[in-house]
Design a protein around this motif. Sequence first.
Motif, PDB file in Angstrom:
ATOM      1  N   ILE A   5      14.818  -0.082  13.843  1.00  0.00           N
ATOM      2  CA  ILE A   5      15.062  -1.517  14.002  1.00  0.00           C
ATOM      3  C   ILE A   5      13.727  -2.218  14.202  1.00  0.00           C
ATOM      4  O   ILE A   5      13.001  -1.950  15.167  1.00  0.00           O
ATOM      5  CB  ILE A   5      16.015  -1.795  15.175  1.00  0.00           C
ATOM      6  N   ILE A   6      13.383  -3.101  13.271  1.00  0.00           N
ATOM      7  CA  ILE A   6      12.134  -3.848  13.318  1.00  0.00           C
ATOM      8  C   ILE A   6      12.452  -5.319  13.544  1.00  0.00           C
ATOM      9  O   ILE A   6      13.338  -5.893  12.897  1.00  0.00           O
ATOM     10  CB  ILE A   6      11.340  -3.671  12.014  1.00  0.00           C
ATOM     11  N   SER A   7      11.748  -5.941  14.458  1.00  0.00           N
ATOM     12  CA  SER A   7      11.941  -7.365  14.711  1.00  0.00           C
ATOM     13  C   SER A   7      11.512  -8.168  13.491  1.00  0.00           C
ATOM     14  O   SER A   7      10.471  -7.879  12.887  1.00  0.00           O
ATOM     15  CB  SER A   7      11.108  -7.786  15.922  1.00  0.00           C
ATOM     16  N   PRO A   8      12.286  -9.182  13.093  1.00  0.00           N
ATOM     17  CA  PRO A   8      11.872 -10.027  11.968  1.00  0.00           C
ATOM     18  C   PRO A   8      10.479 -10.620  12.158  1.00  0.00           C
ATOM     19  O   PRO A   8       9.755 -10.822  11.177  1.00  0.00           O
ATOM     20  CB  PRO A   8      12.951 -11.113  11.936  1.00  0.00           C
ATOM     21  N   ASP A   9      10.084 -10.871  13.410  1.00  0.00           N
ATOM     22  CA  ASP A   9       8.753 -11.435  13.642  1.00  0.00           C
ATOM     23  C   ASP A   9       7.645 -10.490  13.187  1.00  0.00           C
ATOM     24  O   ASP A   9       6.557 -10.936  12.804  1.00  0.00           O
ATOM     25  CB  ASP A   9       8.566 -11.757  15.125  1.00  0.00           C
ATOM     26  N   GLU A  10       7.933  -9.178  13.244  1.00  0.00           N
ATOM     27  CA  GLU A  10       6.916  -8.210  12.842  1.00  0.00           C
ATOM     28  C   GLU A  10       6.613  -8.287  11.357  1.00  0.00           C
ATOM     29  O   GLU A  10       5.495  -7.970  10.925  1.00  0.00           O
ATOM     30  CB  GLU A  10       7.371  -6.792  13.200  1.00  0.00           C
ATOM     31  N   GLY A  18       6.957 -13.083  10.727  1.00  0.00           N
ATOM     32  CA  GLY A  18       6.270 -14.035  11.601  1.00  0.00           C
ATOM     33  C   GLY A  18       4.989 -14.570  10.972  1.00  0.00           C
ATOM     34  O   GLY A  18       4.456 -14.011  10.015  1.00  0.00           O
ATOM     35  N   GLN A  19       4.489 -15.641  11.546  1.00  0.00           N
ATOM     36  CA  GLN A  19       3.308 -16.304  10.990  1.00  0.00           C
ATOM     37  C   GLN A  19       2.113 -15.362  10.899  1.00  0.00           C
ATOM     38  O   GLN A  19       1.384 -15.353   9.897  1.00  0.00           O
ATOM     39  CB  GLN A  19       2.944 -17.527  11.841  1.00  0.00           C
ATOM     40  N   SER A  60       0.307 -14.270   7.415  1.00  0.00           N
ATOM     41  CA  SER A  60      -1.092 -14.658   7.211  1.00  0.00           C
ATOM     42  C   SER A  60      -1.987 -13.454   6.946  1.00  0.00           C
ATOM     43  O   SER A  60      -3.025 -13.581   6.285  1.00  0.00           O
ATOM     44  CB  SER A  60      -1.605 -15.443   8.423  1.00  0.00           C
ATOM     45  N   ASN A  61      -1.591 -12.278   7.452  1.00  0.00           N
ATOM     46  CA  ASN A  61      -2.393 -11.074   7.247  1.00  0.00           C
ATOM     47  C   ASN A  61      -2.054 -10.346   5.949  1.00  0.00           C
ATOM     48  O   ASN A  61      -2.710  -9.372   5.593  1.00  0.00           O
ATOM     49  CB  ASN A  61      -2.204 -10.105   8.422  1.00  0.00           C
ATOM     50  N   ASP A  62      -1.027 -10.809   5.250  1.00  0.00           N
ATOM     51  CA  ASP A  62      -0.603 -10.174   4.010  1.00  0.00           C
ATOM     52  C   ASP A  62      -1.179 -10.924   2.816  1.00  0.00           C
ATOM     53  O   ASP A  62      -1.623 -12.065   2.938  1.00  0.00           O
ATOM     54  CB  ASP A  62       0.927 -10.149   3.922  1.00  0.00           C
ATOM     55  N   ARG A  63      -1.179 -10.280   1.666  1.00  0.00           N
ATOM     56  CA  ARG A  63      -1.573 -10.927   0.429  1.00  0.00           C
ATOM     57  C   ARG A  63      -0.805 -10.278  -0.705  1.00  0.00           C
ATOM     58  O   ARG A  63      -0.357  -9.123  -0.598  1.00  0.00           O
ATOM     59  CB  ARG A  63      -3.077 -10.810   0.195  1.00  0.00           C
ATOM     60  N   ALA A  64      -0.651 -11.008  -1.785  1.00  0.00           N
ATOM     61  CA  ALA A  64       0.107 -10.479  -2.924  1.00  0.00           C
ATOM     62  C   ALA A  64      -0.639  -9.305  -3.554  1.00  0.00           C
ATOM     63  O   ALA A  64      -1.879  -9.296  -3.587  1.00  0.00           O
ATOM     64  CB  ALA A  64       0.324 -11.579  -3.954  1.00  0.00           C
ATOM     65  N   PRO A  65       0.075  -8.317  -4.058  1.00  0.00           N
ATOM     66  CA  PRO A  65      -0.588  -7.178  -4.716  1.00  0.00           C
ATOM     67  C   PRO A  65      -1.249  -7.601  -6.017  1.00  0.00           C
ATOM     68  O   PRO A  65      -0.740  -8.467  -6.737  1.00  0.00           O
ATOM     69  CB  PRO A  65       0.567  -6.203  -4.958  1.00  0.00           C
ATOM     70  N   ASP A  66      -2.366  -6.990  -6.330  1.00  0.00           N
ATOM     71  CA  ASP A  66      -3.040  -7.205  -7.609  1.00  0.00           C
ATOM     72  C   ASP A  66      -2.558  -6.119  -8.568  1.00  0.00           C
ATOM     73  O   ASP A  66      -3.081  -4.996  -8.565  1.00  0.00           O
ATOM     74  CB  ASP A  66      -4.560  -7.145  -7.415  1.00  0.00           C
ATOM     75  N   LEU A  67      -1.568  -6.423  -9.378  1.00  0.00           N
ATOM     76  CA  LEU A  67      -0.926  -5.419 -10.234  1.00  0.00           C
ATOM     77  C   LEU A  67      -1.805  -4.997 -11.405  1.00  0.00           C
ATOM     78  O   LEU A  67      -1.423  -4.090 -12.156  1.00  0.00           O
ATOM     79  CB  LEU A  67       0.416  -5.937 -10.718  1.00  0.00           C
TER      80      LEU A  67
END
Length: 266
Positions: free
Chosen positions: A240-245, A248-249, A253-260
């Motif tokens: 069970i993972i919290s949706p905020d994980e 959340g903002q 902000s720490n993610d980015r789209a994959p470069d396929l």
Amino acid sequence: MTLTLNLSRRSFGAMMIASTAAACAPRVPDSGVADAAPNYLPEYAPLLDAGYDLPAIPLEYTSGVNRRMEGLYTGEAPAGSIDVDPYAKFLYHVRYDGTATRYPVGVGRQGRTLSGLATIQDKKAWPGWTPTANMLRTEPEVYGGFRNGIPGGLRSPLGARALYIYRNGKDTYYRVHGTNDLESIGNSGSAGCIRMFNQDIIHLYNNVSLPMTINIRSAEESLRVDPEYYNRGRELPPTIISPDELLGQEAVSNDRAPDLSQLASN
């Protein structure tokens, strides 16, 4: 590694242990000082894929038979197909020369695994994920916060790659996919999909041509073909993972789209 011997299932395991020891033996340089052995097997080394630095898989998760290896195929699926044993927690990519690559997998908890013949009709790199209506209905405490889905990338539960399973031309909503939940590999813990280490799903993805038949063994077939590893592993509770994980903002902000355009070819 090319094998010319007909390996028994026990030989499969013995060979894996022997090759693990060889791969992890420290190298003694000219100075006579031994380098520290890496904490991972060569096939599970760090990997750059789609602009992401995928971490190595630590040895604690790939010990014994819980690792990728190749040998002569002794199952019942046709050449050029995928054969999944949800009881032994292995997936075989069966080749036309009578050999197969065997990968360890995580599978669905009891009563949640697809069985029988189906077809891999699509495959995607770094796919997004949305829980199915059945997942939302049966386990709202696990999936309710993700009903709007998660885009492809490091936050997606489908990991680096996914193979999409169809039956009679219709999407079953079951997938063979990557995961960061390393403990689940070799055990039962998913909602029914087949999980693989990200390094393994990338390796399999690069060797799968579409469409491809996939067979998911019954308990009777597993006992007939591979009784040595029947019911390997244990059943895990849902993670069970919290949706905020994931939503959340800070996570966004720490993610980015994959470069396929920058996919690994291991």
